[in-house]
Design a protein around this motif. Structure first.
Motif, PDB file in Angstrom:
ATOM      1  N   LEU A 249     -23.953 -12.084 -73.786  1.00 13.02           N
ATOM      2  CA  LEU A 249     -23.038 -12.641 -72.783  1.00 13.02           C
ATOM      3  C   LEU A 249     -21.808 -13.214 -73.458  1.00 13.02           C
ATOM      4  O   LEU A 249     -20.681 -13.026 -72.984  1.00 13.02           O
ATOM      5  CB  LEU A 249     -23.734 -13.725 -71.963  1.00 13.02           C
ATOM      6  N   CYS A 250     -22.004 -13.909 -74.559  1.00 10.13           N
ATOM      7  CA  CYS A 250     -20.864 -14.478 -75.281  1.00 10.13           C
ATOM      8  C   CYS A 250     -19.938 -13.394 -75.819  1.00 10.13           C
ATOM      9  O   CYS A 250     -18.722 -13.578 -75.866  1.00 10.13           O
ATOM     10  CB  CYS A 250     -21.349 -15.360 -76.433  1.00 10.13           C
ATOM     11  N   SER A 251     -20.506 -12.259 -76.199  1.00 10.80           N
ATOM     12  CA  SER A 251     -19.682 -11.196 -76.782  1.00 10.80           C
ATOM     13  C   SER A 251     -18.737 -10.567 -75.769  1.00 10.80           C
ATOM     14  O   SER A 251     -17.688 -10.053 -76.143  1.00 10.80           O
ATOM     15  CB  SER A 251     -20.568 -10.125 -77.414  1.00 10.80           C
TER      16      SER A 251
ATOM     17  N   ALA B 217     -14.854 -16.627 -81.701  1.00 11.89           N
ATOM     18  CA  ALA B 217     -16.040 -16.491 -82.548  1.00 11.89           C
ATOM     19  C   ALA B 217     -16.653 -17.861 -82.828  1.00 11.89           C
ATOM     20  O   ALA B 217     -17.875 -18.024 -82.791  1.00 11.89           O
ATOM     21  CB  ALA B 217     -15.682 -15.789 -83.855  1.00 11.89           C
ATOM     22  N   ARG B 218     -15.828 -18.865 -83.078  1.00 12.10           N
ATOM     23  CA  ARG B 218     -16.331 -20.215 -83.356  1.00 12.10           C
ATOM     24  C   ARG B 218     -17.024 -20.803 -82.123  1.00 12.10           C
ATOM     25  O   ARG B 218     -18.096 -21.415 -82.230  1.00 12.10           O
ATOM     26  CB  ARG B 218     -15.189 -21.112 -83.810  1.00 12.10           C
ATOM     27  N   LEU B 219     -16.422 -20.624 -80.949  1.00 15.30           N
ATOM     28  CA  LEU B 219     -17.041 -21.131 -79.719  1.00 15.30           C
ATOM     29  C   LEU B 219     -18.392 -20.469 -79.473  1.00 15.30           C
ATOM     30  O   LEU B 219     -19.360 -21.134 -79.095  1.00 15.30           O
ATOM     31  CB  LEU B 219     -16.107 -20.899 -78.525  1.00 15.30           C
ATOM     32  N   ALA B 220     -18.469 -19.163 -79.693  1.00 14.92           N
ATOM     33  CA  ALA B 220     -19.736 -18.447 -79.502  1.00 14.92           C
ATOM     34  C   ALA B 220     -20.782 -18.930 -80.507  1.00 14.92           C
ATOM     35  O   ALA B 220     -21.962 -19.063 -80.163  1.00 14.92           O
ATOM     36  CB  ALA B 220     -19.523 -16.945 -79.623  1.00 14.92           C
ATOM     37  N   ALA B 221     -20.373 -19.217 -81.744  1.00 11.41           N
ATOM     38  CA  ALA B 221     -21.309 -19.723 -82.747  1.00 11.41           C
ATOM     39  C   ALA B 221     -21.839 -21.102 -82.344  1.00 11.41           C
ATOM     40  O   ALA B 221     -23.031 -21.394 -82.528  1.00 11.41           O
ATOM     41  CB  ALA B 221     -20.634 -19.781 -84.115  1.00 11.41           C
ATOM     42  N   ILE B 222     -20.978 -21.939 -81.784  1.00 11.49           N
ATOM     43  CA  ILE B 222     -21.423 -23.262 -81.327  1.00 11.49           C
ATOM     44  C   ILE B 222     -22.425 -23.107 -80.188  1.00 11.49           C
ATOM     45  O   ILE B 222     -23.463 -23.783 -80.163  1.00 11.49           O
ATOM     46  CB  ILE B 222     -20.213 -24.119 -80.893  1.00 11.49           C
ATOM     47  N   LEU B 223     -22.146 -22.204 -79.250  1.00 17.70           N
ATOM     48  CA  LEU B 223     -23.086 -21.968 -78.152  1.00 17.70           C
ATOM     49  C   LEU B 223     -24.419 -21.422 -78.676  1.00 17.70           C
ATOM     50  O   LEU B 223     -25.486 -21.781 -78.178  1.00 17.70           O
ATOM     51  CB  LEU B 223     -22.478 -21.029 -77.114  1.00 17.70           C
ATOM     52  N   ASP B 224     -24.361 -20.576 -79.694  1.00 22.56           N
ATOM     53  CA  ASP B 224     -25.583 -20.050 -80.297  1.00 22.56           C
ATOM     54  C   ASP B 224     -26.410 -21.187 -80.901  1.00 22.56           C
ATOM     55  O   ASP B 224     -27.629 -21.252 -80.709  1.00 22.56           O
ATOM     56  CB  ASP B 224     -25.238 -19.015 -81.370  1.00 22.56           C
ATOM     57  N   ALA B 225     -25.769 -22.088 -81.611  1.00 25.16           N
ATOM     58  CA  ALA B 225     -26.483 -23.212 -82.215  1.00 25.16           C
ATOM     59  C   ALA B 225     -27.066 -24.128 -81.144  1.00 25.16           C
ATOM     60  O   ALA B 225     -28.208 -24.578 -81.256  1.00 25.16           O
ATOM     61  CB  ALA B 225     -25.545 -23.995 -83.130  1.00 25.16           C
ATOM     62  N   LEU B 226     -26.306 -24.388 -80.092  1.00 27.73           N
ATOM     63  CA  LEU B 226     -26.807 -25.237 -79.007  1.00 27.73           C
ATOM     64  C   LEU B 226     -27.983 -24.576 -78.304  1.00 27.73           C
ATOM     65  O   LEU B 226     -28.933 -25.248 -77.898  1.00 27.73           O
ATOM     66  CB  LEU B 226     -25.697 -25.537 -78.001  1.00 27.73           C
TER      67      LEU B 226
ATOM     68  N   VAL C  79     -27.367 -24.484 -71.732  1.00 21.39           N
ATOM     69  CA  VAL C  79     -26.514 -23.403 -72.251  1.00 21.39           C
ATOM     70  C   VAL C  79     -26.649 -22.175 -71.364  1.00 21.39           C
ATOM     71  O   VAL C  79     -25.649 -21.536 -71.010  1.00 21.39           O
ATOM     72  CB  VAL C  79     -26.865 -23.081 -73.721  1.00 21.39           C
ATOM     73  N   GLU C  80     -27.869 -21.826 -70.985  1.00 17.29           N
ATOM     74  CA  GLU C  80     -28.070 -20.655 -70.122  1.00 17.29           C
ATOM     75  C   GLU C  80     -27.420 -20.866 -68.756  1.00 17.29           C
ATOM     76  O   GLU C  80     -26.858 -19.923 -68.187  1.00 17.29           O
ATOM     77  CB  GLU C  80     -29.551 -20.332 -70.008  1.00 17.29           C
ATOM     78  N   ALA C  81     -27.466 -22.096 -68.232  1.00 13.44           N
ATOM     79  CA  ALA C  81     -26.788 -22.388 -66.960  1.00 13.44           C
ATOM     80  C   ALA C  81     -25.283 -22.292 -67.123  1.00 13.44           C
ATOM     81  O   ALA C  81     -24.583 -21.804 -66.226  1.00 13.44           O
ATOM     82  CB  ALA C  81     -27.185 -23.776 -66.455  1.00 13.44           C
ATOM     83  N   ALA C  82     -24.762 -22.728 -68.269  1.00 12.66           N
ATOM     84  CA  ALA C  82     -23.318 -22.641 -68.515  1.00 12.66           C
ATOM     85  C   ALA C  82     -22.870 -21.191 -68.670  1.00 12.66           C
ATOM     86  O   ALA C  82     -21.731 -20.846 -68.335  1.00 12.66           O
ATOM     87  CB  ALA C  82     -22.952 -23.447 -69.759  1.00 12.66           C
ATOM     88  N   LEU C  83     -23.766 -20.332 -69.154  1.00 11.17           N
ATOM     89  CA  LEU C  83     -23.440 -18.912 -69.323  1.00 11.17           C
ATOM     90  C   LEU C  83     -23.720 -18.091 -68.063  1.00 11.17           C
ATOM     91  O   LEU C  83     -23.362 -16.914 -68.008  1.00 11.17           O
ATOM     92  CB  LEU C  83     -24.222 -18.328 -70.504  1.00 11.17           C
ATOM     93  N   ALA C  84     -24.336 -18.698 -67.047  1.00 15.78           N
ATOM     94  CA  ALA C  84     -24.679 -17.974 -65.821  1.00 15.78           C
ATOM     95  C   ALA C  84     -23.469 -17.329 -65.150  1.00 15.78           C
ATOM     96  O   ALA C  84     -23.562 -16.179 -64.690  1.00 15.78           O
ATOM     97  CB  ALA C  84     -25.411 -18.897 -64.848  1.00 15.78           C
TER      98      ALA C  84
ATOM     99  N   ALA D 176     -28.079 -24.011 -86.993  1.00 17.61           N
ATOM    100  CA  ALA D 176     -26.973 -23.163 -87.436  1.00 17.61           C
ATOM    101  C   ALA D 176     -26.716 -22.100 -86.379  1.00 17.61           C
ATOM    102  O   ALA D 176     -27.651 -21.488 -85.858  1.00 17.61           O
ATOM    103  CB  ALA D 176     -27.299 -22.509 -88.771  1.00 17.61           C
ATOM    104  N   GLY D 177     -25.450 -21.874 -86.068  1.00 20.20           N
ATOM    105  CA  GLY D 177     -25.064 -20.856 -85.095  1.00 20.20           C
ATOM    106  C   GLY D 177     -24.177 -19.819 -85.751  1.00 20.20           C
ATOM    107  O   GLY D 177     -23.360 -20.140 -86.615  1.00 20.20           O
ATOM    108  N   PHE D 178     -24.350 -18.571 -85.335  1.00 18.27           N
ATOM    109  CA  PHE D 178     -23.597 -17.460 -85.906  1.00 18.27           C
ATOM    110  C   PHE D 178     -23.042 -16.605 -84.785  1.00 18.27           C
ATOM    111  O   PHE D 178     -23.690 -16.445 -83.745  1.00 18.27           O
ATOM    112  CB  PHE D 178     -24.508 -16.594 -86.788  1.00 18.27           C
ATOM    113  N   ALA D 179     -21.866 -16.040 -84.994  1.00 20.87           N
ATOM    114  CA  ALA D 179     -21.293 -15.134 -84.004  1.00 20.87           C
ATOM    115  C   ALA D 179     -20.416 -14.112 -84.701  1.00 20.87           C
ATOM    116  O   ALA D 179     -19.706 -14.437 -85.663  1.00 20.87           O
ATOM    117  CB  ALA D 179     -20.479 -15.908 -82.969  1.00 20.87           C
ATOM    118  N   TYR D 180     -20.477 -12.892 -84.219  1.00 15.66           N
ATOM    119  CA  TYR D 180     -19.621 -11.797 -84.662  1.00 15.66           C
ATOM    120  C   TYR D 180     -18.932 -11.246 -83.419  1.00 15.66           C
ATOM    121  O   TYR D 180     -19.601 -11.005 -82.412  1.00 15.66           O
ATOM    122  CB  TYR D 180     -20.452 -10.676 -85.294  1.00 15.66           C
TER     123      TYR D 180
END
Length: 164
Positions: free
Chosen positions: A30-32, A108-117, A127-132, A95-99
């Protein structure tokens, strides 16, 4: 500098991925497809984070896209694609990672933060509600694409077969 691939997730004993890994993969998918503004809105809805440490500077590099003729033929180098990666750590240690394709370092940084959260069990549902809304938009786009494709679909069939 070329970007190294992400390590593969730990498989289950039967060779599949764990439900947690599949859910994390879905959240990152979803972040991608999200815009930077959508990711920022999702993160803003989660409240203050505290300081976020960069494990390595967000960087942009090239990866080689590979293809196969007919989907199962011999592979060949299709061309290079620009990819940006980010690696961060939250104060709690996750740790959060995003490509991401393209050069948008902030995305990419925002997606990595969401991954870590997402990895924090107490934040996962938030996080899942925020990505809904992203999931809703993605589903609507997939439905519109399916309608466009169905409008041009041709069904071939034979009603009667003649004998020569």
């Amino acid at each position: 500098m070329p970007i190294a691939p992400m390590p593969s997730p730990t498989p289950t004993p039967d060779g599949g991925e764990t439900p947690e890994t599949a859910a994390r993969r879905a959240a990152m998918a979803l972040c991608s497809t999200a815009t930077r503004e959508e990711l920022q809105a999702a993160l803003d809805g989660l409240g203050p984070l505290g300081p976020v440490e960069e494990l390595r500077p967000t960087e942009t590099g090239l990866v080689m896209a590979r293809g196969r003729i007919g989907g199962d033929g011999r592979s060949f180098n299709l061309g290079e694609m620009t990819v940006t990666r980010a690696a961060i750590r939250l104060p709690a240690g996750e740790a959060g990672f995003a490509y991401h394709l393209g050069r948008d370092r902030a995305k990419a940084r925002l997606a990595a933060i969401l991954d870590a959260l997402w990895q924090r069990p107490d934040h996962r549902e938030a996080v899942e509600a925020a990505l809904a809304p992203l999931a809703t938009r993605r589903a609507a786009e997939a439905e519109a694409e399916a309608r466009r494709i169905a409008a041009t679909r041709v069904n071939f069939f034979t009603m009667a077969r003649g004998e020569d």
